[in-house]
Design an enzyme around this catalytic site. Structure first.
Site, PDB file in Angstrom:
ATOM      1  N   ILE A   1       0.834  -1.204   0.000  1.00  0.00           N
ATOM      2  CA  ILE A   1       0.000   0.000   0.000  1.00  0.00           C
ATOM      3  C   ILE A   1       0.872   1.259   0.000  1.00  0.00           C
ATOM      4  O   ILE A   1       0.654   2.191  -0.771  1.00  0.00           O
ATOM      5  CB  ILE A   1      -0.930   0.010   1.246  1.00  0.00           C
ATOM      6  CG1 ILE A   1      -1.794  -1.246   1.259  1.00  0.00           C
ATOM      7  CG2 ILE A   1      -1.772   1.280   1.280  1.00  0.00           C
ATOM      8  CD1 ILE A   1      -2.625  -1.456   0.028  1.00  0.00           C
TER       9      ILE A   1
ATOM     10  N   LYS B   1     -13.709  -1.152   7.309  1.00  0.00           N
ATOM     11  CA  LYS B   1     -12.668  -1.989   6.682  1.00  0.00           C
ATOM     12  C   LYS B   1     -12.811  -3.444   7.120  1.00  0.00           C
ATOM     13  O   LYS B   1     -12.789  -4.375   6.308  1.00  0.00           O
ATOM     14  CB  LYS B   1     -11.287  -1.448   7.086  1.00  0.00           C
ATOM     15  CG  LYS B   1     -10.137  -2.343   6.728  1.00  0.00           C
ATOM     16  CD  LYS B   1      -9.933  -2.362   5.253  1.00  0.00           C
ATOM     17  CE  LYS B   1      -8.993  -3.471   4.837  1.00  0.00           C
ATOM     18  NZ  LYS B   1      -8.716  -3.443   3.418  1.00  0.00           N
TER      19      LYS B   1
ATOM     20  N   THR C   1      -4.700  -1.764   8.368  1.00  0.00           N
ATOM     21  CA  THR C   1      -5.923  -2.383   8.884  1.00  0.00           C
ATOM     22  C   THR C   1      -5.751  -2.635  10.379  1.00  0.00           C
ATOM     23  O   THR C   1      -4.751  -3.236  10.795  1.00  0.00           O
ATOM     24  CB  THR C   1      -6.183  -3.704   8.147  1.00  0.00           C
ATOM     25  OG1 THR C   1      -6.260  -3.409   6.751  1.00  0.00           O
ATOM     26  CG2 THR C   1      -7.471  -4.351   8.601  1.00  0.00           C
TER      27      THR C   1
ATOM     28  N   CYS D   1      -5.211 -10.229   4.178  1.00  0.00           N
ATOM     29  CA  CYS D   1      -6.366  -9.363   4.474  1.00  0.00           C
ATOM     30  C   CYS D   1      -7.574 -10.192   4.883  1.00  0.00           C
ATOM     31  O   CYS D   1      -7.931 -10.252   6.052  1.00  0.00           O
ATOM     32  CB  CYS D   1      -6.706  -8.539   3.243  1.00  0.00           C
ATOM     33  SG  CYS D   1      -5.293  -7.655   2.603  1.00  0.00           S
TER      34      CYS D   1
HETATM   35  N1  SAJ Z   1     -11.147 -16.457  -2.753  1.00  0.00           N
HETATM   36  C1  SAJ Z   1     -11.925 -17.575  -2.901  1.00  0.00           C
HETATM   37  N2  SAJ Z   1     -13.106 -17.444  -3.557  1.00  0.00           N
HETATM   38  C2  SAJ Z   1     -13.525 -16.263  -4.100  1.00  0.00           C
HETATM   39  C3  SAJ Z   1     -12.731 -15.120  -3.938  1.00  0.00           C
HETATM   40  C4  SAJ Z   1     -11.540 -15.245  -3.258  1.00  0.00           C
HETATM   41  O1  SAJ Z   1     -11.592 -18.670  -2.431  1.00  0.00           O
HETATM   42  O2  SAJ Z   1     -14.596 -16.246  -4.715  1.00  0.00           O
HETATM   43  C5  SAJ Z   1      -9.872 -16.544  -2.016  1.00  0.00           C
HETATM   44  C6  SAJ Z   1      -8.668 -16.148  -2.862  1.00  0.00           C
HETATM   45  O3  SAJ Z   1      -8.190 -17.227  -3.639  1.00  0.00           O
HETATM   46  C7  SAJ Z   1      -7.693 -15.722  -1.783  1.00  0.00           C
HETATM   47  C8  SAJ Z   1      -8.603 -15.107  -0.714  1.00  0.00           C
HETATM   48  O4  SAJ Z   1      -9.892 -15.598  -0.978  1.00  0.00           O
HETATM   49  O5  SAJ Z   1      -7.008 -16.834  -1.221  1.00  0.00           O
HETATM   50  C9  SAJ Z   1      -8.626 -13.595  -0.696  1.00  0.00           C
HETATM   51  O6  SAJ Z   1      -8.614 -13.079  -2.026  1.00  0.00           O
HETATM   52  P1  SAJ Z   1      -9.545 -11.866  -2.487  1.00  0.00           P
HETATM   53  O7  SAJ Z   1      -9.318 -11.624  -3.925  1.00  0.00           O
HETATM   54  O8  SAJ Z   1     -10.935 -12.123  -2.038  1.00  0.00           O
HETATM   55  O9  SAJ Z   1      -9.080 -10.650  -1.594  1.00  0.00           O
HETATM   56  P2  SAJ Z   1      -7.660  -9.962  -1.310  1.00  0.00           P
HETATM   57  O10 SAJ Z   1      -7.205 -10.434   0.035  1.00  0.00           O
HETATM   58  O11 SAJ Z   1      -6.715 -10.073  -2.426  1.00  0.00           O
HETATM   59  O12 SAJ Z   1      -8.141  -8.431  -1.205  1.00  0.00           O
HETATM   60  C10 SAJ Z   1      -9.167  -8.104  -0.268  1.00  0.00           C
HETATM   61  C11 SAJ Z   1     -10.165  -7.183  -0.970  1.00  0.00           C
HETATM   62  N3  SAJ Z   1     -11.344  -7.028  -0.117  1.00  0.00           N
HETATM   63  C12 SAJ Z   1     -12.593  -7.164  -0.582  1.00  0.00           C
HETATM   64  O13 SAJ Z   1     -12.830  -7.469  -1.724  1.00  0.00           O
HETATM   65  C13 SAJ Z   1     -13.692  -6.919   0.378  1.00  0.00           C
HETATM   66  C14 SAJ Z   1      -9.501  -5.832  -1.267  1.00  0.00           C
HETATM   67  O14 SAJ Z   1     -10.459  -4.912  -1.796  1.00  0.00           O
HETATM   68  C15 SAJ Z   1      -8.903  -5.256   0.014  1.00  0.00           C
HETATM   69  O15 SAJ Z   1      -8.266  -4.007  -0.210  1.00  0.00           O
HETATM   70  C16 SAJ Z   1      -7.855  -6.249   0.515  1.00  0.00           C
HETATM   71  O16 SAJ Z   1      -8.539  -7.463   0.839  1.00  0.00           O
HETATM   72  C17 SAJ Z   1      -7.192  -5.679   1.746  1.00  0.00           C
HETATM   73  O17 SAJ Z   1      -6.081  -5.166   1.618  1.00  0.00           O
HETATM   74  O18 SAJ Z   1      -7.815  -5.668   2.806  1.00  0.00           O
END
Ligand code: SAJ
Length: 427
Positions: A14, A205, A120, A259
């Site tokens: 970030i 958040k 966070t 996250c």
């Molecule tokens: N995942 C699944 N199924 C899905 C979506 C994701 O199993 O349908 C898994 C991914 O493979 C991964 C994990 O979840 O292992 C997290 O991935 P992600 O793409 O959901 O999220 P992050 O951690 O890359 O980013 C999140 C985002 N938060 C939300 O969408 C609410 C991002 O906007 C935030 O800024 C970030 O967390 C953060 O920094 O907090």
């Protein structure tokens, strides 16, 4: 209020994009980090993070003459704290980096400055933890200087665009602090900026990522139920999502990253008596790597002595981040279960999981493998040609834990394809 010089603490996922974006928008920026390796890499004009477009942005920021890297803060108009808040093995928020960053700016705070926390953090961190540290400057937060919390919301893989386009929440310890925060972020944010209180912004958040975690936990639990009832969860989710008010996310090998897999614990730790659903969702997602292993075990009729080519170790597609990665855990558990596991992570080819061996190319990981296991849906793996894999591997078993490979294509290449949550075990 005008901001000319900004000090950004923490040159990570970030802090570095934020510092570079501020610099390319004409502000003088000092980027501070305590990690010597990070300082060395940045000073050499390189970057230590894989993120599309970041290298070009950082280069432009240096070329503008507005960005400098330092190991100590300096007097500035505004300070942005963007340091990590990891979790301990007991699932407690580790606030030590926030504490040191806040302490490090105490000697440099002047009247009229703005301090922003972006890390966070558990609810009430800005008012109960950061404000008292900054008060050691002899100045009062809220009246002598402004203090606010703004959550970052960028999605790894799309950070540069989302940093500018996403809506921003700015929570001040008083309205004047929130307003000062708006003025700073309005220099580069195109999305709407909403003002609120600091603790509300912290909660927002945590709620966003907790909501996502619970939604994925539902999807993961549905994948287990689908296996039990011989239903294809991917088809079932697609059909359920045709409902105008339903949007179930995707099952997979688990939830990782720094996250979504961490932030819900901040709420559980802060109020365990009120966070039962949140806690349970975390346990479901943390149990998904073991479920994935059971799928592989079933597909192979046992793990012992099987050579498995595990594709991907990152926590999700097209990123290099291995933190809290479920793929790492699955690979390690397979090895523990007696399989010979060779891993291939294109963004970190020399890395492997515990008791596994790394391969440095797709070809190498497939050589002599009994089964190919897709753990991360990197573009390279989604687009791979099963016919090529068939020419290199010993066996013809393919297991897809992300639901992305096309059944027909793999079967035509002679593979028996097993998809996590797809049922069909008797076919
Ligand atoms: N995942 C699944 N199924 C899905 C979506 C994701 O199993 O349908 C898994 C991914 O493979 C991964 C994990 O979840 O292992 C997290 O991935 P992600 O793409 O959901 O999220 P992050 O951690 O890359 O980013 C999140 C985002 N938060 C939300 O969408 C609410 C991002 O906007 C935030 O800024 C970030 O967390 C953060 O920094 O907090």
């Amino acid at each position: 209020m005008t901001f000319q010089k900004i000090c950004v603490l923490g040159m990570g996922y970030i802090g570095l994009p934020t510092a570079s974006t501020l610099a390319t928008h004409g502000l003088e920026v000092v980027g501070v980090d305590v990690n010597q390796r990070v300082l060395d890499v940045l000073r050499n004009g390189e970057i230590h993070i894989h993120e599309p477009g970041l290298r070009t942005l950082v280069k432009a920021a240096f070329q503008s003459g507005n960005l400098r890297i330092s190991d100590v803060p300096e007097t500035s108009d505004a300070f942005i704290i963007a340091v990590p808040t990891p979790i301990t093995s007991e699932k407690h928020a580790d606030m030590s980096h926030v504490v040191s960053a806040a302490e490090s700016i105490v000697p440099f705070i002047r009247e009229g400055n703005l301090v922003m926390l972006e890390s966070t953090s558990p609810p009430r961190t800005t008012v109960d933890l950061v404000a008292p540290i900054l008060e050691q400057s002899g100045l009062r937060p809220g009246s002598d200087f402004f203090l606010a919390y703004t959550p970052e919301r960028v999605l790894p893989g799309q950070i540069l665009r989302e940093l500018i386009d996403n809506a921003r929440i700015i929570g001040g310890i008083n309205p004047q602090s929130a307003e000062a925060g708006r003025e700073l972020y309005a220099t580069f944010v195109r999305g709407d900026i909403s003002l609120t209180g600091a603790t509300t912004a912290e909660m927002v958040k945590l709620m966003e990522n907790t909501y996502r975690d619970i939604n994925i936990a539902a999807a993961n639990e549905f994948s287990r139920l689908a296996e039990r009832f011989n239903v294809n969860v991917w088809e079932a989710i697609q059909l359920a999502n045709l409902h105008p008010r339903v949007n179930i996310l995707k099952p997979g090998p688990g939830v990782g990253g720094h996250c979504v897999s961490i932030d819900p614990w901040f709420l559980v730790e802060a109020a365990p008596d009120l966070s039962l659903l949140i806690h349970q969702a975390r346990l479901v997602n943390d149990g998904q790597p073991a479920f994935t292993v059971s799928v592989v075990d079933k597909a192979l009729g046992g793990l012992s002595g099987r050579r498995i080519a595990a594709l991907g170790l990152a926590y999700k597609a097209d990123v290099d981040d291995l933190r809290e990665s479920p793929a790492m855990e699955v690979a390690g558990l397979l090895a523990k279960g007696g399989a010979e596991v060779i891993t291939y992570e294109p963004f970190a080819p020399t890395t492997s999981a515990s008791d596994c061996k790394p391969a440095e190319s797709l070809k190498q990981v497939l050589e002599g493998a009994d089964a190919i296991l897709l753990l991360v849906d990197h573009t390279e793996f989604k687009q791979m040609d099963p016919n090529q894999a068939a020419g290199i591997m010993r066996g013809r078993v393919a297991i897809d834990a992300r639901g992305v490979w096309e059944r027909d294509t793999w079967e035509q290449a002679g593979f028996k394809l097993f998809v996590l949550g797809a049922g069909e075990w008797d076919v």
